[in-house]
Design an enzyme around this catalytic site. Structure first.
Site, PDB file in Angstrom:
ATOM      1  N   ILE A   2      -3.727   3.907   2.188  1.00  0.00           N
ATOM      2  CA  ILE A   2      -4.061   4.230   3.575  1.00  0.00           C
ATOM      3  C   ILE A   2      -5.304   5.126   3.641  1.00  0.00           C
ATOM      4  O   ILE A   2      -6.081   5.056   4.591  1.00  0.00           O
ATOM      5  CB  ILE A   2      -2.852   4.859   4.317  1.00  0.00           C
ATOM      6  CG1 ILE A   2      -3.084   4.871   5.833  1.00  0.00           C
ATOM      7  CG2 ILE A   2      -2.541   6.227   3.794  1.00  0.00           C
ATOM      8  CD1 ILE A   2      -1.855   5.257   6.637  1.00  0.00           C
ATOM      9  N   HIS A  60       0.824  -1.210   0.000  1.00  0.00           N
ATOM     10  CA  HIS A  60       0.000   0.000   0.000  1.00  0.00           C
ATOM     11  C   HIS A  60       0.854   1.254   0.000  1.00  0.00           C
ATOM     12  O   HIS A  60       2.035   1.244   0.345  1.00  0.00           O
ATOM     13  CB  HIS A  60      -0.981  -0.004   1.185  1.00  0.00           C
ATOM     14  CG  HIS A  60      -0.426   0.527   2.460  1.00  0.00           C
ATOM     15  ND1 HIS A  60      -0.411   1.869   2.763  1.00  0.00           N
ATOM     16  CD2 HIS A  60       0.125  -0.090   3.531  1.00  0.00           C
ATOM     17  CE1 HIS A  60       0.120   2.048   3.953  1.00  0.00           C
ATOM     18  NE2 HIS A  60       0.467   0.868   4.444  1.00  0.00           N
ATOM     19  N   CYS A  61       0.208   2.344  -0.422  1.00  0.00           N
ATOM     20  CA  CYS A  61       0.802   3.679  -0.365  1.00  0.00           C
ATOM     21  C   CYS A  61      -0.261   4.599   0.228  1.00  0.00           C
ATOM     22  O   CYS A  61      -1.113   4.132   0.979  1.00  0.00           O
ATOM     23  CB  CYS A  61       1.240   4.124  -1.762  1.00  0.00           C
ATOM     24  SG  CYS A  61      -0.114   4.227  -2.957  1.00  0.00           S
ATOM     25  N   ARG A  62      -0.254   5.861  -0.123  1.00  0.00           N
ATOM     26  CA  ARG A  62      -1.245   6.771   0.439  1.00  0.00           C
ATOM     27  C   ARG A  62      -2.608   6.608  -0.223  1.00  0.00           C
ATOM     28  O   ARG A  62      -3.608   6.438   0.444  1.00  0.00           O
ATOM     29  CB  ARG A  62      -0.793   8.236   0.312  1.00  0.00           C
ATOM     30  CG  ARG A  62      -1.769   9.208   1.001  1.00  0.00           C
ATOM     31  CD  ARG A  62      -1.375  10.662   0.838  1.00  0.00           C
ATOM     32  NE  ARG A  62      -1.280  11.091  -0.538  1.00  0.00           N
ATOM     33  CZ  ARG A  62      -2.323  11.405  -1.313  1.00  0.00           C
ATOM     34  NH1 ARG A  62      -3.541  11.352  -0.855  1.00  0.00           N
ATOM     35  NH2 ARG A  62      -2.133  11.784  -2.558  1.00  0.00           N
TER      36      ARG A  62
END
Length: 169
Positions: A87, A58-60
Site C-alpha cells: 500500500i 498486498h500488505c503495507r
C-alpha cells in the site's frame, strides 16, 4: 513457487480487467488504511482465491507478501501477483488510498508505544525514586521476549479489549 511482483500501474490495469485485490494485513491495519476495493484476508485466515482473471496480494510495504509468497501462490487459483511496495508503493505512485483517521492505531503499534513508555518509566523511576522500579522494565522486556518466542502477546490481548479498540456491531 513464487509470485511475480507488479507495479501499481500494472496492478490497476489488471484490476480494470477484473482482477481481485487482497490485503493480507490484519483487520485493524486494513480498517485504518486501505486501497479502495481491496478485500481483507489476513494471513491467519487465508482461503483459496479463484474465478478471477488474476489475484493481486498486498500488505503495507511488500515485505509480508514477499515473505509469504509460497503460501499466497498456493492460495491463488488463478494467476497471482504481489503488489510492488504494498500500500505504501500504491500511495507513492499517486493511487488513491482510503484512510480512516478515527480508527485506532494498529494493535502492534499500540503495544510498541505502551511497552516503550513502560520501559522508559521503569528506567526513569529507578534512577529518581527507587532502584526497584527497574523491575518494571525487566517485566516488560520479558513479556516482549515471550511474545516474540511464542507469537502470543498478552499486552496485545489486553489492548485489544480496550474500549477504543472495540468496533460497534
Amino acid at each position: 513457487m513464487t509470485l511475480p511482483t507488479i507495479t501499481p500501474a500494472k496492478a490497476q490495469t489488471l484490476l480494470d480487467e477484473g482482477a481481485r485485490l487482497i490485503d493480507i494485513r490484519d483487520a485493524d491495519e486494513h480498517r485504518r488504511q486501505s486501497i479502495p476495493g481491496a478485500a481483507n484476508m489476513p494471513l491467519a485466515s487465508l482461503e483459496p482465491v479463484s474465478g478471477h482473471p488474476a489475484v493481486i496480494w498486498h500488505c503495507r510495504s511488500g515485505m509480508r507478501t514477499a515473505a509469504n509468497a509460497a503460501q499466497l501462490a498456493a492460495m491463488s487459483g488463478c494467476p497471482g501477483y504481489i503488489l510492488e511496495g504494498g500500500i505504501d508503493g500504491w500511495r507513492a505512485a499517486g493511487m488513491p488510498v482510503a484512510t480512516d483517521a478515527k480508527a485506532p492505531l494498529e494493535i502492534m503499534r499500540q503495544v510498541q508505544i505502551v511497552a516503550g513508555l513502560l520501559i522508559l518509566a521503569g528506567v526513569i523511576l529507578s534512577l529518581t525514586v527507587a532502584q526497584g522500579f527497574v523491575l518494571l522494565s525487566g517485566f516488560v522486556g520479558a513479556g516482549l521476549l515471550m511474545a516474540g518466542a511464542t507469537g502470543w502477546c498478552g499486552m496485545a490481548r489486553l489492548l485489544g479489549a480496550m474500549p477504543w479498540n472495540r468496533r460497534a456491531a
